[in-house]
Scaffold this active site. Structure first.
Site, PDB file in Angstrom:
ATOM      1  N   LYS A  65       0.854  -1.183   0.000  1.00 29.82           N
ATOM      2  CA  LYS A  65       0.000   0.000   0.000  1.00 29.82           C
ATOM      3  C   LYS A  65       0.890   1.232   0.000  1.00 29.82           C
ATOM      4  O   LYS A  65       1.650   1.473   0.940  1.00 29.82           O
ATOM      5  CB  LYS A  65      -0.913   0.016   1.225  1.00 29.82           C
ATOM      6  CG  LYS A  65      -1.770   1.271   1.282  1.00 29.82           C
ATOM      7  CD  LYS A  65      -2.833   1.200   2.341  1.00 29.82           C
ATOM      8  CE  LYS A  65      -3.628   2.488   2.389  1.00 29.82           C
ATOM      9  NZ  LYS A  65      -4.686   2.455   3.389  1.00 29.82           N
ATOM     10  N   LYS A  92      -2.022  -1.560  -3.890  1.00 29.40           N
ATOM     11  CA  LYS A  92      -2.911  -0.404  -3.865  1.00 29.40           C
ATOM     12  C   LYS A  92      -2.100   0.873  -3.936  1.00 29.40           C
ATOM     13  O   LYS A  92      -1.168   0.999  -3.150  1.00 29.40           O
ATOM     14  CB  LYS A  92      -3.712  -0.445  -2.561  1.00 29.40           C
ATOM     15  CG  LYS A  92      -4.604   0.749  -2.333  1.00 29.40           C
ATOM     16  CD  LYS A  92      -5.219   0.677  -0.967  1.00 29.40           C
ATOM     17  CE  LYS A  92      -6.122   1.873  -0.764  1.00 29.40           C
ATOM     18  NZ  LYS A  92      -6.724   1.891   0.545  1.00 29.40           N
TER      19      LYS A  92
END
Ligand code: PBG
Length: 341
Positions: free
Chosen positions: A208, A265
């Site tokens: 992330k 992400k």
């Protein structure tokens, strides 16, 4: 120039002509390597305490939904064959404090939403976010140290374990730690197992990145402060967008700690990471097409600068081609409806 190089009788002697399979629609369909299927799509949804559904300004088509409206929306998604939803709470400001205490409330909004969904739409898998940002007044994903200069890792992990346990008890299928603290996947796995929740899966937000593409989401859940107005940014726990090796390492650590899915992400700007992780990991790879990716397609289409549907479909296809096994996308519902014909 030799006379045979005149345009009209110029002939290349080619053993392969890739254009042969691009000539007609049926040939192109036979040669197509990658497909986005309804089964690949997970719909992120925002739940709020009560009242009419509220549009999110920077995310046309996305609404903050009361539990009742959320259940209705999820029935429609299940009907379309979408296998899972990921729910995020929009908390009243009055419930937020520096410690994110509300996250430990056994009757907090998210848990009530999970119970309602598992009762009314049991065939739909429900994923809940494990992170403190919707509950903290500063918007960080964890607990700050005394002078507010650092998010404390181990103290935060203890809180996340408590959150994951409450979510498992409420019946959630998958818990999804999105906080990026070190060691949280292993700690959550042990906490769940000890309490007998051996079948609650973990989808780890593994790679992330500290991304500008999260802006519209922070408006949607109301966690904007950490993004800009406090001195401390999220880059002390989310990853540097410049780093590829670190992303793979961190994701494989999550896999070793027991993650059932590893996630990349954002998605569209990180296709290289998706591909490399797909090749390196054994577990399914999830990719999160985040709020900013959704917003930019909408914005450009609104200006008449991009074709909305074609850009949307191409963005998802590219994420799939890069190697994602499942895709969290705010486009999930409309794309599922289109795929259902
Ligand atoms: C934080 C969290 C974020 C998103 C989901 N969970 C962003 C952030 O770090 O502030 C972003 C989702 C999106 O942009 O669509 N726990």
């Amino acid at each position: 120039m030799k006379s045979s190089h005149k345009t009209e009788d110029f002939k290349l002697d080619l053993p392969r002509r890739p254009r042969r399979l691009r000539r007609t629609d049926s040939l192109r369909r036979m040669a197509q390597e990658t497909f986005v299927r309804v089964e690949d799509l997970i719909a992120p949804l925002i739940v709020k305490e009560s009242g009419e559904k509220e549009p999110v300004g920077s995310m046309p088509g996305l609404y903050r939904l009361s539990i009742e409206d959320l259940v209705r929306e999820c029935c429609e998604l299940a009907e379309l064959g979408v296998p899972a939803v990921a729910i995020f709470p929009n908390m009243d400001a009055s419930l937020k404090d520096a410690l994110g205490s509300e996250a430990g409330n056994p009757d907090t909004l998210t848990l009530r939403a999970v119970r309602a969904l598992k009762k009314e739409v049991p065939q739909l898998s429900v994923i809940t976010d494990v992170a403190l940002d919707p509950y903290t007044s500063h918007g960080h994903d964890g607990v700050l140290n005394e002078d507010g200069s650092y998010v404390m890792n181990d103290e935060t992990v203890a809180r996340l374990c408590q959150m994951a346990l409450l979510q498992a008890e409420a019946g959630v299928d998958i818990v999804a730690p999105s906080d990026m603290m070190d060691g949280r996947v292993g700690a959550i796995r042990s906490a769940l197992d000890e309490a007998g929740h051996i079948d609650t899966a973990i989808m780890a937000y593994s790679a992330k990145f500290a991304s500008a593409y999260y802006g519209p989401y922070r408006e949607a859940v109301g966690s904007a402060s950490a993004a800009g107005t406090t001195l401390l940014g999220k880059e002390t726990y989310q990853m540097n967008p410049a780093n590829r090796r670190e992303a793979i390492m961190d994701a494989l650590m999550d896999q070793d700690e027991g993650a059932d899915f590893v996630m990349v992400k954002p998605a569209g700007a990180y296709l290289d990471i998706i591909r490399e992780l797909r090749d390196a990991a054994e577990v399914p790879v999830a990719a999160y097409q985040v709020s900013g990716e959704y917003a930019q397609i909408h914005a450009a289409a609104k200006l008449g600068w991009l074709d909305y549907e074609k850009t949307r479909d191409e963005s998802l296809l590219a994420i799939k081609r890069a190697g994602a096994d499942v895709i969290l996308s705010y486009f999930a519902k409309e794309v599922a409806a289109k795929l259902n014909g």
